[in-house]
Scaffold this motif. Structure first.
Motif, PDB file in Angstrom:
ATOM      1  N   LEU A  93       0.815  -1.293   0.036  1.00 54.49           N
ATOM      2  CA  LEU A  93      -0.019   0.016   0.139  1.00 54.49           C
ATOM      3  C   LEU A  93       0.987   1.336  -0.020  1.00 54.49           C
ATOM      4  O   LEU A  93       1.874   1.294   0.620  1.00 54.49           O
ATOM      5  N   THR A  94       0.500   2.334  -0.837  1.00 60.59           N
ATOM      6  CA  THR A  94       0.926   3.593  -0.915  1.00 60.59           C
ATOM      7  C   THR A  94       0.065   4.507  -0.684  1.00 60.59           C
ATOM      8  O   THR A  94      -1.033   4.415  -0.930  1.00 60.59           O
ATOM      9  N   SER A  95       0.723   5.671  -0.513  1.00 57.31           N
ATOM     10  CA  SER A  95      -0.236   6.959  -0.701  1.00 57.31           C
ATOM     11  C   SER A  95      -0.753   7.468  -1.964  1.00 57.31           C
ATOM     12  O   SER A  95      -0.320   6.851  -2.909  1.00 57.31           O
ATOM     13  N   ALA A  96      -1.904   8.200  -1.857  1.00 55.68           N
ATOM     14  CA  ALA A  96      -2.588   8.609  -3.009  1.00 55.68           C
ATOM     15  C   ALA A  96      -1.737   9.627  -3.888  1.00 55.68           C
ATOM     16  O   ALA A  96      -1.881   9.627  -4.992  1.00 55.68           O
ATOM     17  N   SER A 112      12.587  -3.020   4.271  1.00 59.66           N
ATOM     18  CA  SER A 112      12.025  -1.755   3.752  1.00 59.66           C
ATOM     19  C   SER A 112      11.027  -1.351   5.172  1.00 59.66           C
ATOM     20  O   SER A 112      10.632  -0.236   5.338  1.00 59.66           O
ATOM     21  N   GLY A 113      10.669  -2.655   5.895  1.00 57.57           N
ATOM     22  CA  GLY A 113       9.591  -2.489   6.910  1.00 57.57           C
ATOM     23  C   GLY A 113       8.341  -2.437   6.308  1.00 57.57           C
ATOM     24  O   GLY A 113       7.426  -2.283   7.205  1.00 57.57           O
ATOM     25  N   LYS A 114       7.906  -2.117   5.100  1.00 57.56           N
ATOM     26  CA  LYS A 114       6.683  -2.460   4.782  1.00 57.56           C
ATOM     27  C   LYS A 114       6.219  -3.855   4.744  1.00 57.56           C
ATOM     28  O   LYS A 114       6.682  -4.769   4.582  1.00 57.56           O
ATOM     29  N   LYS A 115       4.824  -4.086   4.603  1.00 61.53           N
ATOM     30  CA  LYS A 115       4.261  -5.261   4.628  1.00 61.53           C
ATOM     31  C   LYS A 115       4.033  -5.378   2.772  1.00 61.53           C
ATOM     32  O   LYS A 115       2.941  -4.866   2.644  1.00 61.53           O
ATOM     33  N   VAL A 116       4.628  -6.462   2.501  1.00 64.59           N
ATOM     34  CA  VAL A 116       4.761  -6.725   1.029  1.00 64.59           C
ATOM     35  C   VAL A 116       3.965  -7.920   0.812  1.00 64.59           C
ATOM     36  O   VAL A 116       4.197  -9.084   1.254  1.00 64.59           O
ATOM     37  N   ASP A 117       2.941  -7.712  -0.012  1.00 63.31           N
ATOM     38  CA  ASP A 117       2.112  -8.779  -0.635  1.00 63.31           C
ATOM     39  C   ASP A 117       2.820  -9.525  -1.865  1.00 63.31           C
ATOM     40  O   ASP A 117       3.425  -9.176  -2.556  1.00 63.31           O
ATOM     41  N   GLU A 118       2.924 -10.867  -1.892  1.00 58.81           N
ATOM     42  CA  GLU A 118       3.756 -11.702  -2.654  1.00 58.81           C
ATOM     43  C   GLU A 118       2.825 -12.701  -3.421  1.00 58.81           C
ATOM     44  O   GLU A 118       2.296 -13.551  -2.556  1.00 58.81           O
ATOM     45  N   VAL A 119       2.726 -13.046  -4.721  1.00 58.46           N
ATOM     46  CA  VAL A 119       1.973 -14.088  -5.277  1.00 58.46           C
ATOM     47  C   VAL A 119       3.042 -14.522  -6.344  1.00 58.46           C
ATOM     48  O   VAL A 119       3.710 -13.685  -7.143  1.00 58.46           O
ATOM     49  N   LYS A 120       3.210 -15.847  -6.293  1.00 59.47           N
ATOM     50  CA  LYS A 120       4.052 -16.612  -7.170  1.00 59.47           C
ATOM     51  C   LYS A 120       3.186 -17.107  -8.561  1.00 59.47           C
ATOM     52  O   LYS A 120       2.082 -17.648  -8.631  1.00 59.47           O
TER      53      LYS A 120
END
Length: 235
Positions: A93-96, A112-120
């Motif tokens: 998620l990022t800002s608008a 980076s400390g961000k919650k990264v969603d990953e799909v293979k």
């Protein structure tokens, strides 16, 4: 479509109709299922083999983004048409107010400390579509359709089948009519033969009276009438 927490991804298998020495592309659609902007990045285990456009970007809330994955021309076919290449789609998620310049590759790492969603995603090679054949296909038994058989029957077969369907009494009546017709034709031929013989005799006598013998014209007439007589007898 099967989705991650942030992005829906379609398809989960990148299918390439494999052909040697030919560049092949397939499409990937990313769907933002949230009310926020989602930054994404597409990675592959074979970066020299594939190009991804765009390989990084931002998907607006409840919007989609189309990605084109292109496989470079290959000189050799893989064994059993199996491919071990993989793709990974990451998103966070990022800002608008964020734009593509604000997104860096380092943001997709755990550090980076961000919650990264990953799909293979898997890569699958499929056989290329075959061009349509101009030759009509046969049925599973190797025979032509029944309609073609009916159209290809000749006149003799049709007549034979129609005769076989007749009852014994009908066959007898048909044979009687045929014999009667043949007799009439024979009698007519005999009458014509006799008539020609009579005319030939008259011509011979007339020529003999006028010239006291057979002239060249008489010989020609006799030959022609003989030919005609022979034709009628054969008929």
């Amino acid at each position: 479509m099967i989705a991650g927490e942030l992005l829906g991804i379609d398809p989960l298998e990148l299918k390439f109709p494999f052909e040697l020495d030919k560049q092949i592309s397939c499409f990937l659609q990313l769907s933002n299922r949230t009310e926020d902007c989602v930054a994404f990045k597409v990675k592959t285990t074979s970066p020299k083999k594939y190009t991804v456009r765009p390989n990084m970007g931002i998907v607006l809330p409840r919007s989609t983004c189309d990605v084109i994955v292109t496989m470079q021309a290959q000189r050799e076919a893989p064994r059993d048409m199996k491919c071990e290449d993989k793709f990974l789609v990451q998103g966070f998620l990022t800002s608008a107010s964020a734009n593509l310049k604000d997104i860096a590759p380092e943001m997709f790492t755990k550090e980076s400390g961000k919650k990264v969603d990953e799909v293979k995603l898997r890569v699958v090679y499929v056989a290329p579509p075959r061009p349509p054949s101009l030759v009509p296909k046969e049925s599973e038994e190797g025979l032509l359709p029944k309609a073609s058989k009916s159209e290809n029957r000749n006149l003799t077969t049709i007549l034979s089948e129609s005769t076989e369907n007749l009852k014994p009494q009908e066959r007898s009546e048909e044979a009687t009519v045929l014999i009667s017709k043949l007799r009439e034709e024979k009698n007519f031929a005999i009458q014509q033969n006799n008539k020609i013989r009579q005319e030939l005799e008259l011509v011979r006598r007339e020529v003999s009276k006028q010239h006291g013998g057979f002239s060249l014209m008489f010989v020609i007439v006799v030959v022609l009438l003989g030919i005609l007589l022979g034709y009628l007898v054969k008929a």
